[in-house]
Design an enzyme around this catalytic site. Sequence first.
Site, PDB file in Angstrom:
ATOM      1  N   ASP A   1       0.824  -1.216   0.000  1.00 58.29           N
ATOM      2  CA  ASP A   1       0.000   0.000   0.000  1.00 58.29           C
ATOM      3  C   ASP A   1       0.861   1.270   0.000  1.00 58.29           C
ATOM      4  O   ASP A   1       1.965   1.285   0.554  1.00 58.29           O
ATOM      5  CB  ASP A   1      -0.912  -0.022   1.244  1.00 58.29           C
ATOM      6  CG  ASP A   1      -2.041   0.994   1.121  1.00 58.29           C
ATOM      7  OD1 ASP A   1      -2.318   1.465   0.000  1.00 58.29           O
ATOM      8  OD2 ASP A   1      -2.645   1.328   2.154  1.00 58.29           O
TER       9      ASP A   1
ATOM     10  N   GLY B   1       0.132   5.165  -4.630  1.00 62.06           N
ATOM     11  CA  GLY B   1      -0.501   6.386  -5.143  1.00 62.06           C
ATOM     12  C   GLY B   1       0.015   7.617  -4.415  1.00 62.06           C
ATOM     13  O   GLY B   1       0.420   8.611  -5.049  1.00 62.06           O
TER      14      GLY B   1
ATOM     15  N   ARG C   1      -0.280   8.631 -10.464  1.00 62.07           N
ATOM     16  CA  ARG C   1      -0.365   7.474  -9.568  1.00 62.07           C
ATOM     17  C   ARG C   1       0.311   6.235 -10.179  1.00 62.07           C
ATOM     18  O   ARG C   1       0.896   5.417  -9.476  1.00 62.07           O
ATOM     19  CB  ARG C   1      -1.826   7.146  -9.261  1.00 62.07           C
ATOM     20  CG  ARG C   1      -2.531   8.191  -8.396  1.00 62.07           C
ATOM     21  CD  ARG C   1      -3.997   7.820  -8.224  1.00 62.07           C
ATOM     22  NE  ARG C   1      -4.143   6.490  -7.650  1.00 62.07           N
ATOM     23  CZ  ARG C   1      -4.057   6.212  -6.354  1.00 62.07           C
ATOM     24  NH1 ARG C   1      -3.838   7.172  -5.485  1.00 62.07           N
ATOM     25  NH2 ARG C   1      -4.205   4.974  -5.935  1.00 62.07           N
TER      26      ARG C   1
ATOM     27  N   THR D   1     -10.303  -7.475  -5.476  1.00 65.99           N
ATOM     28  CA  THR D   1     -11.604  -7.543  -6.166  1.00 65.99           C
ATOM     29  C   THR D   1     -12.265  -6.159  -6.171  1.00 65.99           C
ATOM     30  O   THR D   1     -13.152  -5.903  -6.980  1.00 65.99           O
ATOM     31  CB  THR D   1     -12.542  -8.573  -5.472  1.00 65.99           C
ATOM     32  OG1 THR D   1     -12.454  -8.390  -4.062  1.00 65.99           O
ATOM     33  CG2 THR D   1     -12.173  -9.995  -5.822  1.00 65.99           C
TER      34      THR D   1
ATOM     35  N   ASN E   1     -10.416  -3.260  -6.489  1.00 67.42           N
ATOM     36  CA  ASN E   1      -9.583  -2.298  -7.227  1.00 67.42           C
ATOM     37  C   ASN E   1     -10.108  -1.957  -8.627  1.00 67.42           C
ATOM     38  O   ASN E   1      -9.632  -1.002  -9.253  1.00 67.42           O
ATOM     39  CB  ASN E   1      -8.118  -2.781  -7.321  1.00 67.42           C
ATOM     40  CG  ASN E   1      -7.353  -2.644  -6.028  1.00 67.42           C
ATOM     41  OD1 ASN E   1      -6.434  -3.404  -5.752  1.00 67.42           O
ATOM     42  ND2 ASN E   1      -7.724  -1.657  -5.194  1.00 67.42           N
TER      43      ASN E   1
ATOM     44  N   ARG F   1       1.806  -4.523   6.539  1.00 67.26           N
ATOM     45  CA  ARG F   1       1.106  -3.508   5.738  1.00 67.26           C
ATOM     46  C   ARG F   1       1.836  -2.182   5.842  1.00 67.26           C
ATOM     47  O   ARG F   1       1.773  -1.497   6.884  1.00 67.26           O
ATOM     48  CB  ARG F   1      -0.339  -3.331   6.198  1.00 67.26           C
ATOM     49  CG  ARG F   1      -1.041  -2.277   5.324  1.00 67.26           C
ATOM     50  CD  ARG F   1      -2.524  -2.245   5.471  1.00 67.26           C
ATOM     51  NE  ARG F   1      -3.095  -1.398   4.424  1.00 67.26           N
ATOM     52  CZ  ARG F   1      -4.332  -1.447   3.987  1.00 67.26           C
ATOM     53  NH1 ARG F   1      -5.170  -2.312   4.498  1.00 67.26           N
ATOM     54  NH2 ARG F   1      -4.748  -0.651   3.035  1.00 67.26           N
TER      55      ARG F   1
ATOM     56  N   ARG G   1      -5.392  -2.139   8.768  1.00 73.44           N
ATOM     57  CA  ARG G   1      -6.486  -3.086   8.534  1.00 73.44           C
ATOM     58  C   ARG G   1      -6.040  -4.099   7.482  1.00 73.44           C
ATOM     59  O   ARG G   1      -5.032  -3.892   6.784  1.00 73.44           O
ATOM     60  CB  ARG G   1      -7.740  -2.349   8.068  1.00 73.44           C
ATOM     61  CG  ARG G   1      -7.538  -1.459   6.862  1.00 73.44           C
ATOM     62  CD  ARG G   1      -8.824  -0.821   6.364  1.00 73.44           C
ATOM     63  NE  ARG G   1      -8.542   0.136   5.315  1.00 73.44           N
ATOM     64  CZ  ARG G   1      -8.469   1.461   5.485  1.00 73.44           C
ATOM     65  NH1 ARG G   1      -8.691   1.997   6.678  1.00 73.44           N
ATOM     66  NH2 ARG G   1      -8.188   2.259   4.477  1.00 73.44           N
TER      67      ARG G   1
END
Length: 257
Positions: free
Chosen positions: A33, A36, A46, A79, A81, A203, A209
């Site tokens: 993550d 962007g 991005r 799914t 994105n 992450r 999350r």
Amino acid sequence: MAEWNNGAGRTAEPPRPSRPDGTVPGHIAIIMDGNGRWATRRGLPRTAGHKAGAETFRRIATYCKNIGVKYLTVYAFSTENWKRSEMEVAAIMALLKRYLLEAVETMERDHIRLHFFGDMTPISPELRALARETDEITEHLSKDDFQANVCLNYGGRNEILRAVWQFAEDCAKGIRDPWDMDEEEFSFYLDSRGIPDPELIIRPGGEQRLSNFLLWQSAYSELYFTDTLWPDFDEAELDRAIASYQKRDRRFGGVKK
Ligand code: FPP
């Protein structure tokens, strides 16, 4: 004993993990993550962030292999994105295509197995054919070789649903008995069949999350979050994540003896 390509020729044994000390997780999963934001902060589109992110993936996969990690699973496209602009989706697919084209040339030489998690149905026929090709090459490689799993059109809930549908079909055909279903048998229907659950999920990018990533497999995973954006994530950052994992007290619901 498996041969190991150390870049200067083959050695009989894989290099001993030099860094970090202690037990390295056998399976690390990463939510890549922050691509962007990394690009926007530099005044770039991005898509430039995804390009840099793909380079980071390459670098971290090589490092994982060198320190003795057996499986690396990355979240490349969820799914959800598809909600992004057509241009951004196309750029991510193009990066994956470029990576796969290179991979089919180098997997055998570098002893890297490549596998996909996710529902490949809506993926372009060209990319699907490349994924099939990498699967075939992977079949020839030793199970001892390092394996990268790329999650493409992947969602944890969708993976569980697809497993349930397949199981129901097998029950209807009389191949399986619904009352014999247990956790081990259920795992067989998941994209990750035969692959141990990740000990560590990382992450980057500041969010804390799972975002529909490996919902079944993460039941007892240790989680590590960092504000570093994925394109800036490097070997030292991975060392920090592993060092944090090594300090965790993993009890799996039991008590310390
Ligand atoms: C999340 O960052 C990243 C993605 C949705 C795409 C990840 C894809 C790649 C790194 C390229 C292809 C991968 C391989 C394995 C070659 P974001 O865009 O949500 O970042 P943001 O939160 O800063 O907007």
